[in-house]
Design a protein around this motif. Sequence first.
Motif, PDB file in Angstrom:
ATOM      1  N   UNK A 279       0.703  -1.197  -0.073  1.00 38.39           N
ATOM      2  CA  UNK A 279      -0.081  -0.126   0.117  1.00 38.39           C
ATOM      3  C   UNK A 279       0.774   1.196  -0.158  1.00 38.39           C
ATOM      4  N   UNK A 280       2.121   1.171   0.836  1.00 40.73           N
ATOM      5  CA  UNK A 280       2.630   2.441   0.682  1.00 40.73           C
ATOM      6  C   UNK A 280       3.369   2.621  -0.701  1.00 40.73           C
ATOM      7  N   UNK A 281       3.810   1.524  -1.180  1.00 41.36           N
ATOM      8  CA  UNK A 281       4.654   1.697  -2.528  1.00 41.36           C
ATOM      9  C   UNK A 281       3.351   2.326  -3.457  1.00 41.36           C
ATOM     10  N   UNK A 282       2.111   1.686  -3.551  1.00 44.00           N
ATOM     11  CA  UNK A 282       1.223   2.055  -4.284  1.00 44.00           C
ATOM     12  C   UNK A 282       0.824   3.707  -4.270  1.00 44.00           C
ATOM     13  N   UNK A 283       0.760   4.035  -2.838  1.00 44.03           N
ATOM     14  CA  UNK A 283       0.219   5.460  -2.365  1.00 44.03           C
ATOM     15  C   UNK A 283       1.310   6.442  -2.930  1.00 44.03           C
ATOM     16  N   UNK A 284       2.509   6.000  -3.209  1.00 48.66           N
ATOM     17  CA  UNK A 284       3.721   7.055  -3.331  1.00 48.66           C
ATOM     18  C   UNK A 284       3.357   7.270  -4.937  1.00 48.66           C
ATOM     19  N   UNK A 285       3.105   6.199  -5.742  1.00 54.82           N
ATOM     20  CA  UNK A 285       3.016   6.373  -7.176  1.00 54.82           C
ATOM     21  C   UNK A 285       1.794   5.541  -7.474  1.00 54.82           C
ATOM     22  N   UNK A 286       0.548   5.794  -7.649  1.00 55.02           N
ATOM     23  CA  UNK A 286      -0.573   5.124  -7.952  1.00 55.02           C
ATOM     24  C   UNK A 286      -0.631   4.688  -9.291  1.00 55.02           C
ATOM     25  N   UNK A 287       0.153   5.258 -10.197  1.00 56.14           N
ATOM     26  CA  UNK A 287       0.096   4.775 -11.758  1.00 56.14           C
ATOM     27  C   UNK A 287       1.180   4.120 -12.237  1.00 56.14           C
ATOM     28  N   UNK A 288       1.995   3.723 -11.080  1.00 55.69           N
ATOM     29  CA  UNK A 288       3.003   2.865 -11.675  1.00 55.69           C
ATOM     30  C   UNK A 288       2.925   1.511 -12.152  1.00 55.69           C
ATOM     31  N   UNK A 289       1.890   0.780 -11.707  1.00 59.42           N
ATOM     32  CA  UNK A 289       1.463  -0.442 -11.959  1.00 59.42           C
ATOM     33  C   UNK A 289       0.212  -0.595 -12.483  1.00 59.42           C
ATOM     34  N   UNK A 290       0.003  -1.549 -13.422  1.00 62.35           N
ATOM     35  CA  UNK A 290      -1.400  -1.746 -13.926  1.00 62.35           C
ATOM     36  C   UNK A 290      -1.805  -3.124 -13.489  1.00 62.35           C
ATOM     37  N   UNK A 291      -2.838  -2.720 -12.293  1.00 61.81           N
ATOM     38  CA  UNK A 291      -3.213  -4.038 -11.643  1.00 61.81           C
ATOM     39  C   UNK A 291      -4.586  -4.188 -11.948  1.00 61.81           C
ATOM     40  N   UNK A 292      -5.159  -3.558 -13.016  1.00 65.88           N
ATOM     41  CA  UNK A 292      -6.405  -3.908 -13.237  1.00 65.88           C
ATOM     42  C   UNK A 292      -7.127  -5.257 -13.298  1.00 65.88           C
ATOM     43  N   UNK A 293      -6.251  -6.336 -13.634  1.00 63.66           N
ATOM     44  CA  UNK A 293      -6.490  -7.704 -13.468  1.00 63.66           C
ATOM     45  C   UNK A 293      -6.839  -8.375 -12.458  1.00 63.66           C
ATOM     46  N   UNK A 294      -6.509  -7.753 -11.117  1.00 61.82           N
ATOM     47  CA  UNK A 294      -6.634  -8.104  -9.977  1.00 61.82           C
ATOM     48  C   UNK A 294      -7.811  -8.273  -9.482  1.00 61.82           C
ATOM     49  N   UNK A 295      -8.657  -9.152  -9.015  1.00 64.18           N
ATOM     50  CA  UNK A 295     -10.160  -8.878  -8.506  1.00 64.18           C
ATOM     51  C   UNK A 295     -10.207  -9.191  -6.936  1.00 64.18           C
ATOM     52  N   UNK A 296      -8.947 -10.084  -6.271  1.00 62.36           N
ATOM     53  CA  UNK A 296      -9.102  -9.982  -4.979  1.00 62.36           C
ATOM     54  C   UNK A 296      -7.767 -10.216  -4.212  1.00 62.36           C
ATOM     55  N   UNK A 297      -7.299  -9.563  -3.358  1.00 59.65           N
ATOM     56  CA  UNK A 297      -6.296  -9.659  -2.459  1.00 59.65           C
ATOM     57  C   UNK A 297      -6.736 -10.266  -0.889  1.00 59.65           C
ATOM     58  N   UNK A 298      -6.403 -11.372  -0.908  1.00 56.36           N
ATOM     59  CA  UNK A 298      -6.737 -12.284   0.374  1.00 56.36           C
ATOM     60  C   UNK A 298      -6.242 -12.003   1.300  1.00 56.36           C
ATOM     61  N   UNK A 299      -6.550 -11.521   2.483  1.00 55.67           N
ATOM     62  CA  UNK A 299      -5.698 -11.297   3.674  1.00 55.67           C
ATOM     63  C   UNK A 299      -6.014 -12.041   4.844  1.00 55.67           C
ATOM     64  N   UNK A 300      -5.031 -13.032   5.228  1.00 53.85           N
ATOM     65  CA  UNK A 300      -5.346 -13.526   6.560  1.00 53.85           C
ATOM     66  C   UNK A 300      -4.010 -13.721   7.577  1.00 53.85           C
ATOM     67  N   UNK A 301      -4.269 -14.571   8.346  1.00 55.17           N
ATOM     68  CA  UNK A 301      -3.045 -14.685   9.332  1.00 55.17           C
ATOM     69  C   UNK A 301      -2.861 -13.903  10.707  1.00 55.17           C
ATOM     70  N   UNK A 302      -3.353 -12.608  10.135  1.00 51.08           N
ATOM     71  CA  UNK A 302      -3.431 -11.711  11.251  1.00 51.08           C
ATOM     72  C   UNK A 302      -4.486 -10.667  10.905  1.00 51.08           C
ATOM     73  N   UNK A 303      -4.877  -9.843  11.712  1.00 47.03           N
ATOM     74  CA  UNK A 303      -6.162  -8.861  11.441  1.00 47.03           C
ATOM     75  C   UNK A 303      -5.829  -8.021  10.406  1.00 47.03           C
ATOM     76  N   UNK A 304      -6.551  -7.808   9.290  1.00 51.54           N
ATOM     77  CA  UNK A 304      -6.323  -6.714   8.240  1.00 51.54           C
ATOM     78  C   UNK A 304      -7.222  -5.301   8.848  1.00 51.54           C
ATOM     79  N   UNK A 305      -6.638  -4.275   9.320  1.00 51.41           N
ATOM     80  CA  UNK A 305      -7.292  -3.313   9.718  1.00 51.41           C
ATOM     81  C   UNK A 305      -8.312  -2.626   8.563  1.00 51.41           C
ATOM     82  N   UNK A 306      -9.406  -2.185   9.152  1.00 53.59           N
ATOM     83  CA  UNK A 306     -10.472  -1.422   8.200  1.00 53.59           C
ATOM     84  C   UNK A 306     -10.156  -0.653   7.288  1.00 53.59           C
ATOM     85  N   UNK A 307      -8.740   0.644   8.015  1.00 56.55           N
ATOM     86  CA  UNK A 307      -8.004   1.444   7.125  1.00 56.55           C
ATOM     87  C   UNK A 307      -7.280   0.815   5.827  1.00 56.55           C
ATOM     88  N   UNK A 308      -6.867  -0.285   6.233  1.00 51.99           N
ATOM     89  CA  UNK A 308      -6.148  -0.769   5.028  1.00 51.99           C
ATOM     90  C   UNK A 308      -6.971  -1.557   3.882  1.00 51.99           C
TER      91      UNK A 308
END
Length: 538
Positions: A279-308
């Motif tokens: 998220x930090x990398x993307x926030x710095x330069x939101x246009x650097x990567x074309x991630x339009x194919x991604x439909x889900x980032x599955x997060x587990x193992x520890x809590x994913x904060x709402x802000x994230x």
Amino acid sequence: MQSLMMDFQLTLNAIMRRAEMLFRNQEIVTRQPDKSYHRYTYGDWIKRTKKLALALRRLGIKDGERVATFCWNHYQHHELYYGIPAMGAVLHTLNLRLGPEDLGYICGHAEDKVLVIDDNLLPLYEKFKDKVKFEHIVVLSRDGQVPEGMLDYEKLLEAEDESQFEYTDWDENKAIAMCYTSGTTGQPKGIVYSHRSMVLHSMAGAMTSVLSLNDEDVVLPVVPMFHVNAWGIPFTTVMCGGKLVYPGPHMDPQSLLEAYVAEKVTVTAGVPTIWFGMLQILDKDPKAYDLSTIRSLIVGGAAAPKSMIEGFQKRHNLKVVHAWGMTETSPMGTISNLKASLADLSEDEKYDYRAKQGFPCPMIELRVRGEEGLVASDGKSMGELEIRGPWVASGYYKLEESSDRFTEDGWFKTGDIATLDEQGYMEIKDRSKDLVKSGGEWISSVDLENELMGHEAVAEAAVIAVPHAKWQERPLAVVVLSEGKSASRDELTEFLAKKFPKWWLPDDVVFVKEIPKTSVGKFKKLVLRETYQNHLMG
Ligand code: ADP
């Protein structure tokens, strides 16, 4: 009256045969140590997997014996995931981030006969080699060189003819794999999975309401293959015929972003620490990567904060799907997709649901036990989460005293403190060992951490219980500030005061450069508690 249905055994054989029949041309791609991409097809993979099964038999491995792997995420590990069980042995994935003491203990306890190891991990093996004796060591060597006394994986495969392989009709309850807990809360304990548990776990995982996978998907598991079978992704994806992309040793956010773009990844999965960095990398330069194919980032193992979750969605149009599980639960327990009946909620309420750990997968059942018995599903009453289902452990391997982790009626006691709400969504409040018990009341360290990590100056935050003369324990916040940002202790406390009662607020905030992490990227609270045990004394 008994049914007249076939007693068809649920085994990996059926997944392999289906892959062979339907998806021979689908790809499996691996990022190699030099960052180039190795690619081959399911057809190639099946051929080599059959050769591997034959080679293990030739080495004298017998039915039910354990074969350990010490490898990153790559195509050869994928072959081992299937080839070891295909010949009747048990795949034992070793966590390569554990220390030599733990590794020696785990290999000895599991009585591993063979070790299959990446050549670039041999220096780590050197550190625990005196603690355990394997019959064979097989090296995944890139240049064909293997140390004396060890075997070359590729040569073993070359010597075999895959047409000699025949599927054996295994009993579905036969052991297929084992994995030791990573010891976040004590000594590693062995979990033994079956063909049946893995097949059912894969079927549930593939469902639309869970991971929603099909053969159009391109799946990149960031979660290591040495940690709870990479959350079952190597099995679930193959069952659905999806393309797999293995990141090899390149699990840092930058390399992952490159691989997402290059391979047009649609689904990826990992622990929150990976996504904070991304998220930090993307926030710095939101246009650097074309991630339009991604439909889900599955997060587990520890809590994913709402802000994230909000940050990825609102700033980058990327959907984070929160999930919960444990080594003991194969691991998929719950997933936080939105039920159709919640469609009319406000945006903010929807984020609240998505930040919960979610509803149970089909066939998984949950309940919460407080001090006086089972508590109401009201979203407020906290207690220990209990779980049962066809892919939940019924005991630990060779551990007599494990009965205290199971209830008399056979549910597994997770050690997690949670709530269940009237919609069936579960929310983790803490691990029972991490709860802050202040003046007889419970404070959720996870709630405080998640809120702190929503502050724009905070990169990471862990809240721990520190002994206190009057209140027994009080919360202390350990905070890493984001690069170039600043915030004072009072500022952060005021920020928390907007959401929590006064007695929940940390007594102090300490600023550090880094929070120590476990072998699988979770905060090492045990170490923090030791470091700061006297912090509030004076
Ligand atoms: P370890 O016990 O070494 O941490 P596991 O991977 O089995 O290894 O960890 C399972 C634990 O991780 C759960 O009991 C829970 O405390 C925590 N966990 C997993 N997923 C989540 C999540 N989405 N939110 C909060 N905690 C989680």
